[in-house]
Design a protein around this motif. Sequence first.
Motif, PDB file in Angstrom:
ATOM      1  N   UNK A  35     -19.739 -64.676  60.757  1.00  0.00           N
ATOM      2  CA  UNK A  35     -20.977 -64.063  60.276  1.00  0.00           C
ATOM      3  C   UNK A  35     -21.794 -63.548  61.450  1.00  0.00           C
ATOM      4  N   UNK A  36     -22.548 -62.505  61.190  1.00  0.00           N
ATOM      5  CA  UNK A  36     -23.504 -61.978  62.157  1.00  0.00           C
ATOM      6  C   UNK A  36     -24.892 -62.310  61.636  1.00  0.00           C
ATOM      7  N   UNK A  45     -20.887 -68.017  64.027  1.00  0.00           N
ATOM      8  CA  UNK A  45     -21.853 -66.932  64.174  1.00  0.00           C
ATOM      9  C   UNK A  45     -21.529 -66.118  65.418  1.00  0.00           C
ATOM     10  N   UNK A  46     -21.632 -64.803  65.289  1.00  0.00           N
ATOM     11  CA  UNK A  46     -21.370 -63.918  66.421  1.00  0.00           C
ATOM     12  C   UNK A  46     -22.345 -62.745  66.383  1.00  0.00           C
ATOM     13  N   UNK A  47     -22.930 -62.466  67.536  1.00  0.00           N
ATOM     14  CA  UNK A  47     -23.853 -61.336  67.665  1.00  0.00           C
ATOM     15  C   UNK A  47     -23.431 -60.355  68.746  1.00  0.00           C
ATOM     16  N   UNK A  48     -22.449 -60.763  69.561  1.00  0.00           N
ATOM     17  CA  UNK A  48     -21.995 -59.930  70.680  1.00  0.00           C
ATOM     18  C   UNK A  48     -20.476 -60.032  70.801  1.00  0.00           C
ATOM     19  N   UNK A 102     -17.853 -63.109  69.753  1.00  0.00           N
ATOM     20  CA  UNK A 102     -16.626 -62.949  68.969  1.00  0.00           C
ATOM     21  C   UNK A 102     -15.467 -63.635  69.676  1.00  0.00           C
ATOM     22  N   UNK A 103     -15.364 -63.465  70.989  1.00  0.00           N
ATOM     23  CA  UNK A 103     -14.308 -64.141  71.754  1.00  0.00           C
ATOM     24  C   UNK A 103     -14.417 -65.657  71.624  1.00  0.00           C
ATOM     25  N   UNK A 104     -15.622 -66.166  71.759  1.00  0.00           N
ATOM     26  CA  UNK A 104     -15.849 -67.611  71.642  1.00  0.00           C
ATOM     27  C   UNK A 104     -15.489 -68.084  70.236  1.00  0.00           C
ATOM     28  N   UNK A 105     -15.867 -67.313  69.225  1.00  0.00           N
ATOM     29  CA  UNK A 105     -15.565 -67.671  67.839  1.00  0.00           C
ATOM     30  C   UNK A 105     -14.057 -67.729  67.606  1.00  0.00           C
ATOM     31  N   UNK A 106     -13.322 -66.743  68.129  1.00  0.00           N
ATOM     32  CA  UNK A 106     -11.871 -66.747  67.938  1.00  0.00           C
ATOM     33  C   UNK A 106     -11.218 -67.931  68.644  1.00  0.00           C
ATOM     34  N   UNK A 107     -11.731 -68.294  69.803  1.00  0.00           N
ATOM     35  CA  UNK A 107     -11.203 -69.473  70.495  1.00  0.00           C
ATOM     36  C   UNK A 107     -11.435 -70.725  69.640  1.00  0.00           C
ATOM     37  N   UNK A 108     -12.617 -70.833  69.046  1.00  0.00           N
ATOM     38  CA  UNK A 108     -12.921 -71.976  68.189  1.00  0.00           C
ATOM     39  C   UNK A 108     -12.023 -71.985  66.950  1.00  0.00           C
ATOM     40  N   UNK A 109     -11.744 -70.821  66.405  1.00  0.00           N
ATOM     41  CA  UNK A 109     -10.860 -70.724  65.233  1.00  0.00           C
ATOM     42  C   UNK A 109      -9.452 -71.185  65.580  1.00  0.00           C
ATOM     43  N   UNK A 119     -14.551 -62.155  57.105  1.00  0.00           N
ATOM     44  CA  UNK A 119     -15.677 -61.601  57.845  1.00  0.00           C
ATOM     45  C   UNK A 119     -16.758 -61.246  56.844  1.00  0.00           C
ATOM     46  N   UNK A 120     -18.020 -61.493  57.185  1.00  0.00           N
ATOM     47  CA  UNK A 120     -19.089 -60.911  56.387  1.00  0.00           C
ATOM     48  C   UNK A 120     -19.192 -59.449  56.818  1.00  0.00           C
TER      49      UNK A 120
END
Length: 124
Positions: free
Chosen positions: A48-49, A79-82, A86-93, A103-104
Motif C-alpha cells: 500500500x501507498x 507500506x511504500x512511498x518511495x 518498495x525494495x525494503x517491502x520486497x525484501x520483507x515479503x 497492490x493497492x
Amino acid sequence: MEAGLVASFGRPGGNLTGVASVATTLMPKQFGLLSELVPKAVLIGVLVSPENLGATAESQIAEIMSAARAVSRQAIILKASTDVDIDVAFEALIQGRVQALLFTSGPLFVTRMEYSNCKTGDLD
C-alpha cells in the motif's frame, strides 16, 4: 461514505461531484479472486501507498485485513512511498515467505509495474 457525504456508492442519495477511489472497496473481490487463482496461498502480502490512501489510510488498511479474513487468508500490509520503500517491502515479503501479492492502486505502483513484475519473480 466514511465521511458521511453519501449513503453508498451504488445509491449515493444526492448530488455530489468529485472523484473517489474504490481501491479498498474492491479488496474483498481481489482476495476472493486471488484465493481462486492461488488456492494454496494463505499468506498474502499487500503493498500500500499511505499517501495514496489519504486521511482514511488506517481504516482502509483495516478493511484490507477484514477482506483477507473473510476468505480465510492472512494479510501482511507493507507500506511504500518511495523506490527504496518498495525494495525494503520486497525484501520483507521474501523473508516472510509470502505466497501471493496484491497492490493497492495508485501512481507509485502503476509507474513502477515493470520493476515490480521483475521483483515478484523472487517470491517463488
